[in-house]
Scaffold this motif. Structure first.
Motif, mmCIF file in Angstrom:
data_model
loop_
_atom_site.group_PDB
_atom_site.id
_atom_site.type_symbol
_atom_site.label_atom_id
_atom_site.label_comp_id
_atom_site.label_asym_id
_atom_site.label_seq_id
_atom_site.Cartn_x
_atom_site.Cartn_y
_atom_site.Cartn_z
ATOM 1 N N HIS A 95 96.265 46.206 27.600
ATOM 2 C CA HIS A 95 96.525 47.604 27.950
ATOM 3 C C HIS A 95 95.929 48.551 26.909
ATOM 4 C CE1 HIS A 95 100.260 46.627 30.649
ATOM 5 N NE2 HIS A 95 99.111 46.494 31.291
ATOM 6 N N PHE A 96 96.047 48.191 25.656
ATOM 7 C CA PHE A 96 95.546 49.066 24.594
ATOM 8 C C PHE A 96 94.020 49.011 24.502
ATOM 9 C CE2 PHE A 96 99.893 47.839 23.633
ATOM 10 C CZ PHE A 96 100.484 49.091 23.520
ATOM 11 N N ASP A 97 93.446 47.848 24.788
ATOM 12 C CA ASP A 97 91.987 47.750 24.862
ATOM 13 C C ASP A 97 91.464 48.647 25.984
ATOM 14 O OD1 ASP A 97 92.050 45.866 22.824
ATOM 15 O OD2 ASP A 97 91.941 44.145 24.185
ATOM 16 N N HIS A 98 92.144 48.610 27.123
ATOM 17 C CA HIS A 98 91.741 49.432 28.264
ATOM 18 C C HIS A 98 91.904 50.910 27.942
ATOM 19 C CE1 HIS A 98 92.295 51.490 32.164
ATOM 20 N NE2 HIS A 98 91.436 50.603 32.627
ATOM 21 N N LEU A 99 93.030 51.276 27.336
ATOM 22 C CA LEU A 99 93.272 52.672 26.974
ATOM 23 C C LEU A 99 92.182 53.184 26.044
ATOM 24 C CD1 LEU A 99 95.380 55.081 27.081
ATOM 25 C CD2 LEU A 99 96.210 54.185 24.895
ATOM 26 N N ALA A 100 91.830 52.387 25.036
ATOM 27 C CA ALA A 100 90.800 52.801 24.082
ATOM 28 C C ALA A 100 89.471 53.044 24.790
ATOM 29 C CB ALA A 100 90.635 51.726 23.005
ATOM 30 N N TYR A 130 103.787 53.937 18.886
ATOM 31 C CA TYR A 130 103.003 53.844 17.659
ATOM 32 C C TYR A 130 101.725 53.039 17.891
ATOM 33 C CZ TYR A 130 106.800 55.938 14.944
ATOM 34 O OH TYR A 130 107.729 56.812 14.441
ATOM 35 N N SER A 131 101.787 52.029 18.749
ATOM 36 C CA SER A 131 100.574 51.276 19.103
ATOM 37 C C SER A 131 99.593 52.171 19.850
ATOM 38 C CB SER A 131 100.937 50.062 19.956
ATOM 39 O OG SER A 131 101.781 49.164 19.254
ATOM 40 N N VAL A 132 100.123 53.020 20.744
ATOM 41 C CA VAL A 132 99.276 53.982 21.457
ATOM 42 C C VAL A 132 98.628 54.942 20.460
ATOM 43 C CG1 VAL A 132 99.275 55.920 23.074
ATOM 44 C CG2 VAL A 132 100.560 53.845 23.623
ATOM 45 N N ALA A 133 99.404 55.442 19.515
ATOM 46 C CA ALA A 133 98.878 56.383 18.533
ATOM 47 C C ALA A 133 97.769 55.746 17.692
ATOM 48 C CB ALA A 133 100.004 56.883 17.627
ATOM 49 N N MET A 134 97.980 54.508 17.249
ATOM 50 C CA MET A 134 96.943 53.809 16.488
ATOM 51 C C MET A 134 95.685 53.649 17.329
ATOM 52 S SD MET A 134 99.136 50.773 14.635
ATOM 53 C CE MET A 134 100.756 51.127 13.935
ATOM 54 N N THR A 135 95.855 53.250 18.578
ATOM 55 C CA THR A 135 94.724 53.053 19.474
ATOM 56 C C THR A 135 93.917 54.332 19.634
ATOM 57 O OG1 THR A 135 95.889 51.321 20.703
ATOM 58 C CG2 THR A 135 94.062 52.419 21.832
ATOM 59 N N MET A 136 94.609 55.439 19.865
ATOM 60 C CA MET A 136 93.914 56.707 20.074
ATOM 61 C C MET A 136 93.237 57.188 18.798
ATOM 62 S SD MET A 136 94.191 57.462 23.265
ATOM 63 C CE MET A 136 93.742 59.191 23.278
ATOM 64 N N ALA A 137 93.891 57.032 17.662
ATOM 65 C CA ALA A 137 93.302 57.457 16.396
ATOM 66 C C ALA A 137 92.057 56.647 16.055
ATOM 67 C CB ALA A 137 94.328 57.343 15.278
ATOM 68 N N GLU A 138 92.052 55.383 16.458
ATOM 69 C CA GLU A 138 90.914 54.510 16.175
ATOM 70 C C GLU A 138 89.776 54.702 17.169
ATOM 71 O OE1 GLU A 138 93.815 51.018 14.301
ATOM 72 O OE2 GLU A 138 92.818 50.712 16.234
ATOM 73 N N SER A 139 90.094 55.083 18.407
ATOM 74 C CA SER A 139 89.057 55.188 19.437
ATOM 75 C C SER A 139 88.469 56.595 19.537
ATOM 76 C CB SER A 139 89.605 54.753 20.799
ATOM 77 O OG SER A 139 90.702 55.547 21.181
ATOM 78 N N LEU A 140 89.227 57.607 19.111
ATOM 79 C CA LEU A 140 88.729 58.983 19.091
ATOM 80 C C LEU A 140 88.731 59.465 17.643
ATOM 81 C CD1 LEU A 140 90.496 60.592 22.196
ATOM 82 C CD2 LEU A 140 88.122 59.848 21.997
ATOM 83 N N THR A 141 87.595 59.368 16.999
ATOM 84 C CA THR A 141 87.534 59.664 15.565
ATOM 85 C C THR A 141 87.823 61.131 15.268
ATOM 86 O OG1 THR A 141 85.139 59.957 15.771
ATOM 87 C CG2 THR A 141 85.932 57.789 15.106
#
Length: 283
Positions: A95-100, A130-141
């Motif tokens: 799910h997080f890979d897809h979101l990213a 928090y996993s969503v937040a990490m994913t977004m912070a890493e995928s959208l610089t």
């Protein structure tokens, strides 16, 4: 029958079928969660703590207390005791890979100040948002340049409080790579604890919310996570909830559900796009 009678005799408190039915009906009314007969032992073990805390001698007395007009504070404790809170960081990682991937495609070249909203519905102790937040912070610089927020809600007030604090045992770090652990947490190994860094915590608003009651949110969400929540609802309740999620999603928005959950009746509204991933039609 004899085995059940023997089990009741060994219990600290008597707990009969009538009391279980009262509690099950109350849980259904308050939360939409359906407690099947095989959940009786689970209900006993979770609520026996409440009887001890209130110094009550029987489930009959506890049911009477819940039914009285003096039990408003206890009702919250009752719901907190019954609801299940099983989660971990990056649970169901696809799910997080897809979101990213999809958020990067949609917003990677979008103008700064673009609005992005994600909802973690049933956030438990906070590992999911928090996993969503990490994913977004890493995928959208350039995430800090966007109008980006995560809403995280749960029925259980104690879970909301724990999630807001962002403090976990180090053994709860399962699912976090060493790089993420170093980047996004402050570790106190003397106390075997870690705390999510403030910058990440600032991206999330935690609120108590009953999914069956009114929702105060006005804007649309680009993605909604509601995983392993609907398994506790009956068919009509689940259908109503999915219709409400559909209304809250922006066109093309994503819905992520749990690995043991399915969507059948809403496939004309929520299009399957992968394993437990659905998308609202663009029009």
């Amino acid at each position: 029958m004899l085995a059940a009678a023997a089990q009741d005799a060994d219990r600290e408190f008597s707990f009969n079928e009538q009391e279980f039915r009262y509690i099950a009906d109350l849980v259904k009314t308050k939360t939409g969660i359906v407690l099947a007969d095989h959940k009786k032992n689970m209900v006993y073990s979770r609520l026996a703590r409440r009887l001890r805390a209130l110094r009550l001698e029987s489930f009959e007395a506890y049911c009477s207390f819940l039914e009285s007009g003096d039990s408003e504070d206890e009702m919250g404790m009752f719901i907190n005791a019954i609801t299940t809170n099983l989660t971990r960081f990056f649970r169901e990682p696809h799910h997080f890979d897809h979101l990213a991937e999809k958020m990067s495609e949609q917003f990677g070249n979008a103008p700064t100040a673009s609005r992005i909203r994600i909802w973690s519905a049933g956030c438990s102790s906070g590992e999911e948002p928090y996993s969503v937040a990490m994913t977004m912070a890493e995928s959208l610089t350039r995430l800090s340049a966007y109008n980006f927020r995560i809403l995280a809600t749960d029925l259980d007030t104690s879970m909301v409080a724990n999630a807001t604090a962002g403090r976990y045992r180090l053994r709860d770090a399962e699912g976090l790579s060493k790089a993420r652990l170093a980047k996004w947490t402050i570790q106190d190994r003397s106390r075997n604890e870690m705390t999510i860094k403030q910058g990440l915590r600032d991206l999330i608003t935690f609120k108590q919310l009953n999914l069956l009651h009114d929702w105060p949110m006005k804007g649309k969400f680009d993605a909604i996570f509601c995983r392993n929540v609907m398994i506790y609802f009956d068919g009509p309740t689940k259908d109503r909830l999915l219709n409400r999620f559909h209304s809250c999603l922006a066109p093309g928005g994503w819905l992520y559900i749990g690995h043991s959950e399915t969507i059948l009746e809403q496939r004309d509204q929520l299009i399957p796009m992968g394993k437990t991933i659905y998308r609202k039609a663009l029009r």
